[in-house]
Design an enzyme around this catalytic site. Structure first.
Site, PDB file in Angstrom:
ATOM      1  N   ARG A  69     -31.714 -37.458  47.923  1.00 44.57           N
ATOM      2  CA  ARG A  69     -31.325 -38.703  48.568  1.00 44.57           C
ATOM      3  C   ARG A  69     -30.591 -38.380  49.858  1.00 44.57           C
ATOM      4  O   ARG A  69     -29.883 -37.381  49.946  1.00 44.57           O
ATOM      5  CB  ARG A  69     -30.398 -39.517  47.658  1.00 44.57           C
ATOM      6  CG  ARG A  69     -31.103 -40.194  46.499  1.00 44.57           C
ATOM      7  CD  ARG A  69     -30.158 -41.108  45.733  1.00 44.57           C
ATOM      8  NE  ARG A  69     -29.098 -40.390  45.067  1.00 44.57           N
ATOM      9  CZ  ARG A  69     -27.847 -40.332  45.465  1.00 44.57           C
ATOM     10  NH1 ARG A  69     -27.457 -40.978  46.565  1.00 44.57           N
ATOM     11  NH2 ARG A  69     -26.949 -39.651  44.802  1.00 44.57           N
ATOM     12  N   TYR A 197     -39.386 -38.253  48.608  1.00 44.84           N
ATOM     13  CA  TYR A 197     -38.545 -37.810  47.499  1.00 44.84           C
ATOM     14  C   TYR A 197     -38.123 -39.002  46.627  1.00 44.84           C
ATOM     15  O   TYR A 197     -37.693 -40.043  47.150  1.00 44.84           O
ATOM     16  CB  TYR A 197     -37.290 -37.068  48.019  1.00 44.84           C
ATOM     17  CG  TYR A 197     -36.309 -36.871  46.898  1.00 44.84           C
ATOM     18  CD1 TYR A 197     -36.533 -35.890  45.929  1.00 44.84           C
ATOM     19  CD2 TYR A 197     -35.220 -37.715  46.729  1.00 44.84           C
ATOM     20  CE1 TYR A 197     -35.686 -35.754  44.849  1.00 44.84           C
ATOM     21  CE2 TYR A 197     -34.367 -37.589  45.652  1.00 44.84           C
ATOM     22  CZ  TYR A 197     -34.598 -36.610  44.718  1.00 44.84           C
ATOM     23  OH  TYR A 197     -33.771 -36.487  43.631  1.00 44.84           O
ATOM     24  N   LYS A 206     -32.345 -46.611  42.556  1.00 44.85           N
ATOM     25  CA  LYS A 206     -31.058 -46.774  43.230  1.00 44.85           C
ATOM     26  C   LYS A 206     -31.085 -47.967  44.198  1.00 44.85           C
ATOM     27  O   LYS A 206     -30.107 -48.697  44.319  1.00 44.85           O
ATOM     28  CB  LYS A 206     -30.708 -45.501  43.999  1.00 44.85           C
ATOM     29  CG  LYS A 206     -30.666 -44.248  43.141  1.00 44.85           C
ATOM     30  CD  LYS A 206     -29.586 -44.317  42.096  1.00 44.85           C
ATOM     31  CE  LYS A 206     -29.402 -42.960  41.434  1.00 44.85           C
ATOM     32  NZ  LYS A 206     -28.431 -43.030  40.337  1.00 44.85           N
ATOM     33  N   HIS A 226     -23.622 -48.063  37.728  1.00 43.59           N
ATOM     34  CA  HIS A 226     -24.195 -46.714  37.646  1.00 43.59           C
ATOM     35  C   HIS A 226     -23.710 -46.076  36.345  1.00 43.59           C
ATOM     36  O   HIS A 226     -22.887 -45.164  36.353  1.00 43.59           O
ATOM     37  CB  HIS A 226     -23.704 -45.934  38.880  1.00 43.59           C
ATOM     38  CG  HIS A 226     -24.394 -44.635  39.105  1.00 43.59           C
ATOM     39  ND1 HIS A 226     -23.863 -43.652  39.923  1.00 43.59           N
ATOM     40  CD2 HIS A 226     -25.563 -44.130  38.644  1.00 43.59           C
ATOM     41  CE1 HIS A 226     -24.685 -42.612  39.954  1.00 43.59           C
ATOM     42  NE2 HIS A 226     -25.715 -42.869  39.183  1.00 43.59           N
ATOM     43  N   SER A 248     -22.001 -37.528  40.137  1.00 50.37           N
ATOM     44  CA  SER A 248     -23.024 -36.534  39.798  1.00 50.37           C
ATOM     45  C   SER A 248     -22.358 -35.206  39.424  1.00 50.37           C
ATOM     46  O   SER A 248     -21.191 -34.961  39.744  1.00 50.37           O
ATOM     47  CB  SER A 248     -24.003 -36.356  40.951  1.00 50.37           C
ATOM     48  OG  SER A 248     -23.308 -36.041  42.119  1.00 50.37           O
ATOM     49  N   CYS A 250     -21.530 -34.240  36.399  1.00 50.18           N
ATOM     50  CA  CYS A 250     -20.549 -34.364  35.318  1.00 50.18           C
ATOM     51  C   CYS A 250     -21.214 -34.445  33.946  1.00 50.18           C
ATOM     52  O   CYS A 250     -20.566 -34.772  32.957  1.00 50.18           O
ATOM     53  CB  CYS A 250     -19.665 -35.581  35.540  1.00 50.18           C
ATOM     54  SG  CYS A 250     -18.504 -35.393  36.901  1.00 50.18           S
ATOM     55  N   ASP A 277     -28.660 -43.811  33.258  1.00 49.04           N
ATOM     56  CA  ASP A 277     -28.255 -43.885  34.665  1.00 49.04           C
ATOM     57  C   ASP A 277     -27.739 -45.263  35.102  1.00 49.04           C
ATOM     58  O   ASP A 277     -26.812 -45.327  35.875  1.00 49.04           O
ATOM     59  CB  ASP A 277     -29.438 -43.480  35.554  1.00 49.04           C
ATOM     60  CG  ASP A 277     -29.010 -43.112  36.974  1.00 49.04           C
ATOM     61  OD1 ASP A 277     -27.937 -42.502  37.138  1.00 49.04           O
ATOM     62  OD2 ASP A 277     -29.750 -43.434  37.921  1.00 49.04           O
ATOM     63  N   ARG A 377     -36.633 -32.200  39.583  1.00 45.35           N
ATOM     64  CA  ARG A 377     -36.540 -33.336  38.656  1.00 45.35           C
ATOM     65  C   ARG A 377     -37.681 -33.397  37.650  1.00 45.35           C
ATOM     66  O   ARG A 377     -38.762 -32.865  37.877  1.00 45.35           O
ATOM     67  CB  ARG A 377     -36.581 -34.637  39.487  1.00 45.35           C
ATOM     68  CG  ARG A 377     -35.442 -34.791  40.479  1.00 45.35           C
ATOM     69  CD  ARG A 377     -34.232 -35.347  39.810  1.00 45.35           C
ATOM     70  NE  ARG A 377     -33.054 -35.389  40.670  1.00 45.35           N
ATOM     71  CZ  ARG A 377     -32.054 -36.261  40.505  1.00 45.35           C
ATOM     72  NH1 ARG A 377     -32.093 -37.154  39.546  1.00 45.35           N
ATOM     73  NH2 ARG A 377     -30.997 -36.206  41.290  1.00 45.35           N
TER      74      ARG A 377
HETATM   75  C1  OXD Z   1     -27.929 -39.746  41.185  1.00 43.76           C
HETATM   76  C2  OXD Z   1     -29.178 -39.740  40.404  1.00 43.76           C
HETATM   77  O1  OXD Z   1     -27.869 -39.109  42.242  1.00 43.76           O
HETATM   78  O2  OXD Z   1     -29.195 -40.347  39.329  1.00 43.76           O
HETATM   79  O3  OXD Z   1     -26.977 -40.375  40.730  1.00 43.76           O
HETATM   80  O4  OXD Z   1     -30.169 -39.152  40.856  1.00 43.76           O
HETATM   81 MN    MN Z   2     -27.478 -41.622  39.062  1.00 44.25          MN
END
Ligand code: OXD
Ligand code: MN
Length: 593
Positions: A69, A197, A206, A226, A248, A250, A277, A377
């Protein structure tokens, strides 16, 4: 296809702008999906993996300049700058039009425009919202068919309604200088160009389910967060649900799919994943908050996923999955990534598409030498997850007992603490932060404030977002209790002192016991702490002294943190709710008393 004139007019207008050779409406039928897979394999966009070992799985590599991102090129486009707020990149409507129109003009010449009707949430649920994404990428189509509920039946459900979120994606030249991810919350519109991407182009995730949805949630009186959602099933069969937000790195997906420690599993405890998520949350008739996961799959980070860290995620990816930017093992046509196992393939292609020799891997130069990109991913179907909740397709959502915030803090936050009430819990979420790890670029241990883990995903002014949180607490008479956890506390030697992973269930059980009023707590400067003996440590090699350390408030580091909280609040400026400024003053007074 549809008779919906709003859809048809918009598709025609976008086709006029982007000039595709043809337009294909995504129906969701097996025939069409199979044909698209075959076409993508023929052009090299996808590679079919070993059908015996990884049935119906594919590999994709993005452009080398297009692997994550791009927050710097992500914009909230509103009439007034104030409405995007001080934490978002803002672009005015005129400027956005001037920048984007030339990039889209003729961008699909020689290509096909795919029309993807999709629903975030189960079609027919009061929680759900419909989107239509136009894209010139088969990869996007196939990912959206996993990540969302997509196909003709969504158009049928939309009927003549003008109420849908528009998304226009064109790969164009994958030029990072001309890459834009623009959101127009006032117009239900998302524009993404020059990227391929996932996070930038799977517009349901998102862009829609967080940025646009958070804006709609404020307008309509609900929340888009989130957060993962999980259920803890007790030996008597009852299941209680929590939602949790983490920045992220964690271990959010690991927590969402937690495997109970053996002694709890033997007693009959189980953990069920509703989502990993995103949570859409509404007030129920009983005054409780109810949550659904609007997604249909997981777009998870591959590296580090293994039989120990997250067997459920690993098994989810064993079929019907699209892998992006992982290592291709040519010997058996499977995939590999760092942290999967200790057997890197000998005959392999890395995420850049080059021959890869695992012996050149150097931990200190991860990005240059790893076989899989650190942000590689898997896109996998939620229904393939061994621990997917029976409520995954619920149209009414699951009732939340607790909301949990978390971060990665070496010293500042204890293992767990409870906020005093909804307002104080909102404050706890607003001061969420994480320290950078060695994995992230830049300095080590730098504190990044990330309120509710929403900093990159809130589609409007952050101060107004906090005010919306406060108002939801007033609306929900039986709101969940709010907690904060930190699995990453370290000792003087810098070593983690909590085992984490499945053992985090021990902390969840204390949290749920608190929600039921079944266990006492100790009031302290920051909220309520567990008594060390109230966290079950059966079978753990952990002393009472370490438990006390884990549950202690390091006042000096909290006081040090106050300056960074104040600076962050000051940045938000005059939309910062007075209630939270008051909470900050109380915290400071408590710490300095
Ligand atoms: C993020 C994802 O960056 O879920 O939070 O990809
Ligand atoms: Mn996320």
């Amino acid at each position: 296809m549809t008779n919906n004139k709003y859809v048809n007019e918009w598709v025609a207008e976008m086709a006029e702008l982007t000039q595709p050779d043809k337009i294909v409406w995504i129906t969701g039928s097996d025939e069409q999906t199979d044909a698209l897979r075959a076409e993508a394999c023929a052009t090299g966009e996808l590679e079919k993996l070993n059908e015996e070992k990884l049935p119906n799985c594919y590999l994709h590599r993005t452009a080398v300049n297009d692997v994550a991102r791009v927050e710097g090129r992500t914009f909230i486009c509103t009439k007034e700058k104030h409405d995007a707020g001080p934490t978002n990149n803002w672009m005015g409507l005129e400027e956005a039009k001037e920048k984007l129109t030339p990039l889209y003009k003729g961008a699909m010449k020689g290509r096909t425009m795919y029309v993807i009707p999709y629903s975030m949430g189960v079609v027919g649920s009061d929680f759900s919202k419909i989107g239509i994404e136009l894209t010139d990428s088969i990869y996007v189509v196939l990912n959206m068919l996993i990540m969302t509920r997509a196909g003709q039946y969504v158009l049928d459900a939309l009927g003549d309604n003008p109420d849908f979120i528009k998304g226009l994606h064109a790969k164009a030249d994958i030029d990072e200088e001309k890459r834009y991810i623009c959101h127009f919350p006032e117009y239900n519109y998302i524009a993404s160009v020059n990227s391929g991407y996932g996070g930038n182009v799977l517009l349901g995730k998102k862009c829609f389910a967080l940025r646009i949805a958070s804006y709609l949630g404020r307008k309509e009186g609900w929340m888009a967060e989130h957060m993962l959602i999980l259920g803890v099933e007790y030996p008597d069969g009852e299941t209680k649900y929590v939602a949790a937000a983490f920045p992220s790195a964690c271990g959010k997906t690991n927590l969402a799919m937690l495997i109970p420690p053996e002694f709890l599993a033997k007693k009959g405890y189980k953990v069920w994943c509703v989502g990993d998520d995103i949570a859409w949350i509404r007030v129920g008739k009983d005054g409780r908050l109810y949550a659904v996961n609007p997604e249909n799959g997981f777009f998870g980070v591959a590296p580090g996923t293994n039989e120990k860290s997250n067997p459920n995620a690993l098994h989810t990816t064993m079929r019907d999955t699209i892998f992006t930017n992982v290592v291709h093992n040519l010997d058996d046509n499977t995939v590999w990534w760092e942290g999967l196992d200790n057997n890197p393939p000998v005959n392999a292609i890395d995420w850049r598409g080059n021959k890869w020799d695992y012996k050149t891997y150097d931990k200190t130069r991860k990005l240059e030498t790893s076989g899989a990109h650190p942000n590689s991913r898997f896109t996998a179907l939620a229904q393939n997850c061994p621990c997917i909740s029976s409520e995954f397709n619920s149209t009414t959502g699951v009732p939340l007992s607790a909301i949990i915030f978390g971060g990665r803090r070496a010293k500042t936050a204890p293992l767990v603490y409870q906020s005093k009430n909804w307002q104080h819990g909102t404050f706890v979420g607003s001061i969420m932060a994480s320290e950078t790890t060695a994995a992230a670029a830049g300095a080590l241990g730098v504190v990044r404030r990330d309120p509710m883990a929403m900093l990159p995903f809130c589609g409007y002014n952050m101060g107004e977002y906090f005010a919306h949180w406060l108002s939801m607490g007033l609306k929900a008479e039986n709101a969940p209790k709010i907690f904060h956890v930190n699995w990453f506390r370290t000792n003087a030697e810098g070593e983690f002192i909590w085992p984490g992973f499945g053992d985090n269930l021990r902390v969840l059980l204390w949290i749920l016991a608190r929600c039921e009023g079944k266990v006492d707590a100790v009031e302290c400067e920051i909220g309520y702490l567990p008594k060390p003996e109230d966290i079950d440590t059966e079978g753990l090699d952990i002393s009472m002294d370490v438990m006390k350390e884990l549950l202690s408030v390091d006042k000096a580091s909290w006081i040090e943190d106050l300056d960074s909280i104040k600076a962050f609040y000051a940045k938000i400026g005059d939309t910062m709710p007075k209630e939270l400024l008051d909470e900050l003053a109380t915290l400071e007074a408590n710490l300095k008393a």
